[in-house]
Enzyme design. Structure first.
Site, PDB file in Angstrom:
ATOM      1  N   ARG A 101       0.803  -1.228  -0.164  1.00  0.00           N
ATOM      2  CA  ARG A 101      -0.004   0.002   0.110  1.00  0.00           C
ATOM      3  C   ARG A 101       0.753   0.999   0.257  1.00  0.00           C
ATOM      4  NH1 ARG A 101      -4.873  -2.538   2.546  1.00  0.00           N
ATOM      5  NH2 ARG A 101      -6.628  -1.214   2.851  1.00  0.00           N
ATOM      6  N   ARG A 139     -21.566  -3.252   2.894  1.00  0.00           N
ATOM      7  CA  ARG A 139     -20.786  -4.460   2.873  1.00  0.00           C
ATOM      8  C   ARG A 139     -20.714  -5.163   4.183  1.00  0.00           C
ATOM      9  NH1 ARG A 139     -14.488  -4.384   1.582  1.00  0.00           N
ATOM     10  NH2 ARG A 139     -14.157  -3.059   3.268  1.00  0.00           N
ATOM     11  N   ARG A 172     -17.801  -4.310   9.317  1.00  0.00           N
ATOM     12  CA  ARG A 172     -16.404  -3.755   9.779  1.00  0.00           C
ATOM     13  C   ARG A 172     -16.691  -2.690  10.301  1.00  0.00           C
ATOM     14  NH1 ARG A 172     -11.756  -4.756   4.855  1.00  0.00           N
ATOM     15  NH2 ARG A 172     -11.331  -2.487   5.821  1.00  0.00           N
ATOM     16  N   ARG A 183      -9.640   6.612   4.609  1.00  0.00           N
ATOM     17  CA  ARG A 183      -9.219   5.326   3.648  1.00  0.00           C
ATOM     18  C   ARG A 183      -8.944   6.046   2.254  1.00  0.00           C
ATOM     19  NH1 ARG A 183     -13.429   0.721   5.132  1.00  0.00           N
ATOM     20  NH2 ARG A 183     -12.141  -0.350   3.875  1.00  0.00           N
TER      21      ARG A 183
HETATM   22  P1  AMP Z   1      -8.029  -3.393   4.389  1.00  0.00           P
HETATM   23  O1  AMP Z   1      -8.896  -4.559   5.010  1.00  0.00           O
HETATM   24  O2  AMP Z   1      -7.390  -3.986   3.403  1.00  0.00           O
HETATM   25  O3  AMP Z   1      -9.275  -2.573   3.620  1.00  0.00           O
HETATM   26  O4  AMP Z   1      -7.609  -2.958   5.509  1.00  0.00           O
HETATM   27  C1  AMP Z   1      -7.925  -2.335   6.744  1.00  0.00           C
HETATM   28  C2  AMP Z   1      -7.100  -1.367   7.612  1.00  0.00           C
HETATM   29  O5  AMP Z   1      -5.796  -2.229   7.925  1.00  0.00           O
HETATM   30  C3  AMP Z   1      -6.532  -0.348   6.505  1.00  0.00           C
HETATM   31  O6  AMP Z   1      -7.257   0.816   6.598  1.00  0.00           O
HETATM   32  C4  AMP Z   1      -5.131   0.012   7.403  1.00  0.00           C
HETATM   33  O7  AMP Z   1      -5.556   0.607   8.633  1.00  0.00           O
HETATM   34  C5  AMP Z   1      -4.562  -1.534   7.488  1.00  0.00           C
HETATM   35  N1  AMP Z   1      -3.899  -2.047   6.424  1.00  0.00           N
HETATM   36  C6  AMP Z   1      -4.282  -3.149   5.658  1.00  0.00           C
HETATM   37  N2  AMP Z   1      -3.270  -3.393   4.931  1.00  0.00           N
HETATM   38  C7  AMP Z   1      -2.262  -2.339   5.250  1.00  0.00           C
HETATM   39  C8  AMP Z   1      -0.892  -2.286   4.566  1.00  0.00           C
HETATM   40  N3  AMP Z   1      -0.446  -2.905   3.527  1.00  0.00           N
HETATM   41  N4  AMP Z   1      -0.104  -1.130   5.205  1.00  0.00           N
HETATM   42  C9  AMP Z   1      -0.812  -0.500   6.028  1.00  0.00           C
HETATM   43  N5  AMP Z   1      -2.007  -0.575   6.800  1.00  0.00           N
HETATM   44  C10 AMP Z   1      -2.789  -1.506   6.243  1.00  0.00           C
END
Ligand code: AMP
Length: 234
Positions: A101, A139, A172, A183
């Site tokens: 990311r 979702r 979530r 985000r």
């Molecule tokens: P996601 O489930 O991919 O939407 O991730 C949920 C949250 O987890 C994100 O908003 C970040 O706070 C954290 N997160 C997930 N993947 C990463 C990553 N590769 N780098 C940094 N934070 C992450």
């Protein structure tokens, strides 16, 4: 390094990255590809939520950042991914969902994969920004099997109940409108550059339209993987 064998689907997937903004369907698609290619989905968001649930030091640190829609520091996420990639189920490939990311994470991953028999293929799923909010706030997911629903576009047969498990679906805590905007900010300021990074690799990158019925998106990713893997091999 021995030359890898192709699996029953005719494709040895190797490392696959699913890129895209929050809500484009990375998790949904990763789960479908995982079943088809018998390789694991590695979702950094899921791994962090697991740490949070188990109240590990990483989970406790990540909790506040995640609930604000901000990114967890690179070193911590990289370390978590490094640990996951040592597990034997990753041998023939894996689908990274939500990682990398940041540019730092992408460079770190490149370094990790030096000498890997198959180069990374990256697929960017594109959905117009105006549709993402509804995808996020609608979702719901099953806490047992992880199936993802959307109350607007992919509703469960019985409201709030998983079709497969009969379990009560959950939302979530960061799938709210204010956190969605945060985000998106993190995506634009940090992750958009990662997409450009992989785009500049040329043949191992593709962009696909994520604004189609789920099955069609899966088909399109599948066809793209065959094409990119073939390109990467030749
Ligand atoms: P996601 O489930 O991919 O939407 O991730 C949920 C949250 O987890 C994100 O908003 C970040 O706070 C954290 N997160 C997930 N993947 C990463 C990553 N590769 N780098 C940094 N934070 C992450």
């Amino acid at each position: 390094m021995p030359k890898p064998l192709f699996n029953s689907s005719g494709l040895l997937p190797g490392p696959v990255l699913l890129l895209g903004a929050p809500g484009v369907g990375k998790g949904t698609q990763a789960k479908r590809l995982m079943d088809e290619f018998s390789i694991p989905q590695i979702s950094t968001g899921d791994l962090l939520r697991e740490h949070r649930k188990n109240q590990t030091p990483l989970g406790m640190l990540a909790d506040d950042l995640m609930s604000k829609g901000q990114l967890v520091p690179d070193d911590m996420v990289n370390q978590m991914v490094a640990t996951r990639l040592t597990e034997p189920d990753t041998k023939h490939g894996y689908i990274l969902d939500g990682f990398p990311r940041t540019l730092n994470q992408a460079e770190w991953l490149d370094h990790q994969l030096i000498g890997h028999p198959l180069p990374v293929v990256a697929v960017n799923i594109v959905v117009p920004e105006r549709d993402l909010l509804e995808r996020i706030t609608g979702r719901l997911s099953c806490p047992v099997c992880g199936t993802i629903y959307n109350i607007y576009s992919e509703p469960p047969k019985r409201p709030g109940i998983c079709d497969r498990e009969g379990a009560k679906l959950i939302q979530r805590t960061d799938d709210t409108e204010p956190v969605f905007h945060e985000r998106m900010k993190a995506f634009q300021s940090k992750t958009a550059a990662v997409i450009e990074y992989y785009r500049s690799h040329g043949g191992r990158f593709a962009e696909i339209n994520g604004n189609l019925p789920v099955d069609e998106v899966t088909q399109s990713i599948r066809a793209t993987l065959f094409r990119l893997r073939h390109h990467a091999e030749s």
